[in-house]
Write an enzyme that holds these catalytic residues in place. Structure first.
Site, PDB file in Angstrom:
ATOM      1  N   GLU A  52      20.408  39.223  31.948  1.00 10.90           N
ATOM      2  CA  GLU A  52      19.992  40.235  30.985  1.00 10.90           C
ATOM      3  C   GLU A  52      19.003  41.223  31.591  1.00 10.90           C
ATOM      4  O   GLU A  52      19.068  42.430  31.328  1.00 10.90           O
ATOM      5  CB  GLU A  52      19.380  39.569  29.750  1.00 10.90           C
ATOM      6  CG  GLU A  52      20.392  38.984  28.809  1.00 10.90           C
ATOM      7  CD  GLU A  52      21.419  40.009  28.343  1.00 10.90           C
ATOM      8  OE1 GLU A  52      21.013  41.109  27.939  1.00 10.90           O
ATOM      9  OE2 GLU A  52      22.620  39.714  28.410  1.00 10.90           O
ATOM     10  N   TYR A 135      14.671  43.784  23.013  1.00  6.36           N
ATOM     11  CA  TYR A 135      16.092  43.702  23.346  1.00  6.36           C
ATOM     12  C   TYR A 135      16.403  42.433  24.136  1.00  6.36           C
ATOM     13  O   TYR A 135      17.348  41.693  23.819  1.00  6.36           O
ATOM     14  CB  TYR A 135      16.527  44.932  24.138  1.00  6.36           C
ATOM     15  CG  TYR A 135      17.941  44.827  24.662  1.00  6.36           C
ATOM     16  CD1 TYR A 135      19.023  45.133  23.843  1.00  6.36           C
ATOM     17  CD2 TYR A 135      18.204  44.384  25.958  1.00  6.36           C
ATOM     18  CE1 TYR A 135      20.329  45.005  24.299  1.00  6.36           C
ATOM     19  CE2 TYR A 135      19.495  44.251  26.423  1.00  6.36           C
ATOM     20  CZ  TYR A 135      20.549  44.564  25.602  1.00  6.36           C
ATOM     21  OH  TYR A 135      21.833  44.432  26.063  1.00  6.36           O
ATOM     22  N   ASP A 153      22.440  47.762  22.275  1.00  6.76           N
ATOM     23  CA  ASP A 153      22.349  48.526  23.515  1.00  6.76           C
ATOM     24  C   ASP A 153      23.159  49.810  23.348  1.00  6.76           C
ATOM     25  O   ASP A 153      23.582  50.147  22.238  1.00  6.76           O
ATOM     26  CB  ASP A 153      22.836  47.702  24.708  1.00  6.76           C
ATOM     27  CG  ASP A 153      24.339  47.405  24.650  1.00  6.76           C
ATOM     28  OD1 ASP A 153      24.979  47.685  23.604  1.00  6.76           O
ATOM     29  OD2 ASP A 153      24.878  46.905  25.650  1.00  6.76           O
TER      30      ASP A 153
END
Length: 351
Positions: A52, A135, A153
């Site tokens: 990520e 996020y 995103d």
């Protein structure tokens, strides 16, 4: 976790139906990735975390090789925490945004010291860790622990904006308000993967493949022929900066490099001396400076930089710069350089 809104008036279909359609599509068409396991959470939260962070500002195609090399060298949080920062930066070299690698290294040490070497499964705890923002925290909760987190995103922004036919300049908060309504309470990892894959492989920025989209019958942008103009996102204008990069060689042909100090974007990396000020040319007074016709350009997050190449050869004993060292070109592989400096290296032996 933020509570889901009951206001569904802007969605073109019942959110439960939308989620089911997308999951069915994903199980048939979703991408295979080394940090993903269909049907459940990934068994190694560490792999999810690393992937990520790598995927921020970087494409999947680029990340795959970096991820595999990283996991081979640093297979556990312990091995990463014990590594030297310079080696960590070497394995990150080329991905850019090097603060990410430094934060990962810092975070690994903290996880060892305060979390028994394990990544927490609660969003509020993840947000306290270095380099993990909203996020990333949501992504880790979804992909590593199968929690019903709404991950937004660029792909998700595009998918939701088109689905709802939003022709105005959208914000991430607005998209989140809509996306959270569709996020199901189960299959958190699969759903987060599904909506991202839809944006990456079908609902693409250009030439979207609308005819194979599971939501084509519901998508307002598709019905109204607006897909090419949605989403509308206002992007700030990048500043233009210019300067010089100095290629200083000694009598042996070695190049002078320095380790960048401070806490800035490129700190901890090695580089040829450079400056943004195009009005000030010589790095130090000497009659033998030569300016190349070649230039090197690189785009940073907030500005575009173009550097003129300037060369000189001096004896090591005569070089007034004392904070760096002279290194042979074939030894550069032992030092972490930024992408900008990698571009400069292509011009080392050209005049």
């Amino acid at each position: 976790m933020i509570q889901k809104s009951s206001d569904t008036q802007m969605l073109p279909e019942n959110p439960t139906i939308l989620a089911e359609q997308l999951l069915n599509w994903f199980y048939q068409n979703g991408r295979d990735m080394p940090w993903r396991v269909k049907g459940k959470a990934h068994p190694n939260p560490y792999a999810v975390w690393i992937s990520e962070i790598m995927l921020q500002q970087t494409t999947v195609k680029t990340v795959v090789d970096y991820f595999q090399r990283w996991m081979h060298r640093f297979p556990t949080i312990e091995s990463l925490a014990q590594a030297d920062l310079q080696e960590v930066l070497l394995y990150w070299q080329g991905l850019g945004y090097y603060t990410r690698a430094k934060k990962i290294h810092e975070c690994a040490k903290l996880l060892i010291n305060e979390y028994n070497g394990k990544i927490p499964n609660k969003r509020e705890l993840l947000l306290k860790l270095p380099g993990i923002g909203p996020y990333s925290a949501s992504s880790i909760c979804a992909f590593a622990f199968n929690q019903p987190e709404t991950v937004v995103d660029g792909n998700v922004i595009r998918v939701i904006a088109r689905l709802c036919g939003l022709t105005h300049a959208v914000t991430k908060e607005e998209i989140y308000h809509l996306a959270i309504q569709i996020t199901p309470n189960n299959n958190g990892a699969d759903y987060a993967s599904a909506i991202m894959d839809l944006g990456a492989t079908v609902c693409m920025p250009n030439n979207p493949q609308c005819k194979i989209c599971p939501w084509k019958e519901k998508c307002i942008a598709y019905k109204k022929h607006l897909t090419e103009s949605i989403p509308l996102i206002e992007k700030p204008t990048k500043k233009i900066k210019k300067g010089f990069v100095y290629l200083i060689q000694n009598e042996n042909g070695d190049f002078y490099i320095e380790k960048r100090q401070g806490k800035g974007l490129l700190s901890g990396l090695y580089e040829f001396p450079w400056q943004e000020n195009e009005q000030h040319f010589p790095l130090f007074t000497h009659p033998d400076w030569k300016t190349d016709s070649a230039t090197v350009s690189h785009t940073f997050t907030h500005f575009q930089l173009t550097l003129k190449l300037v060369r000189i050869t001096v004896k090591t004993s005569d070089c007034p710069l004392k904070n760096g060292l002279f290194v042979a070109e074939n030894a550069f592989k032992n030092y972490p350089f930024s992408t900008l400096m990698k571009k400069v290296m292509k011009h080392l032996n050209t005049i």
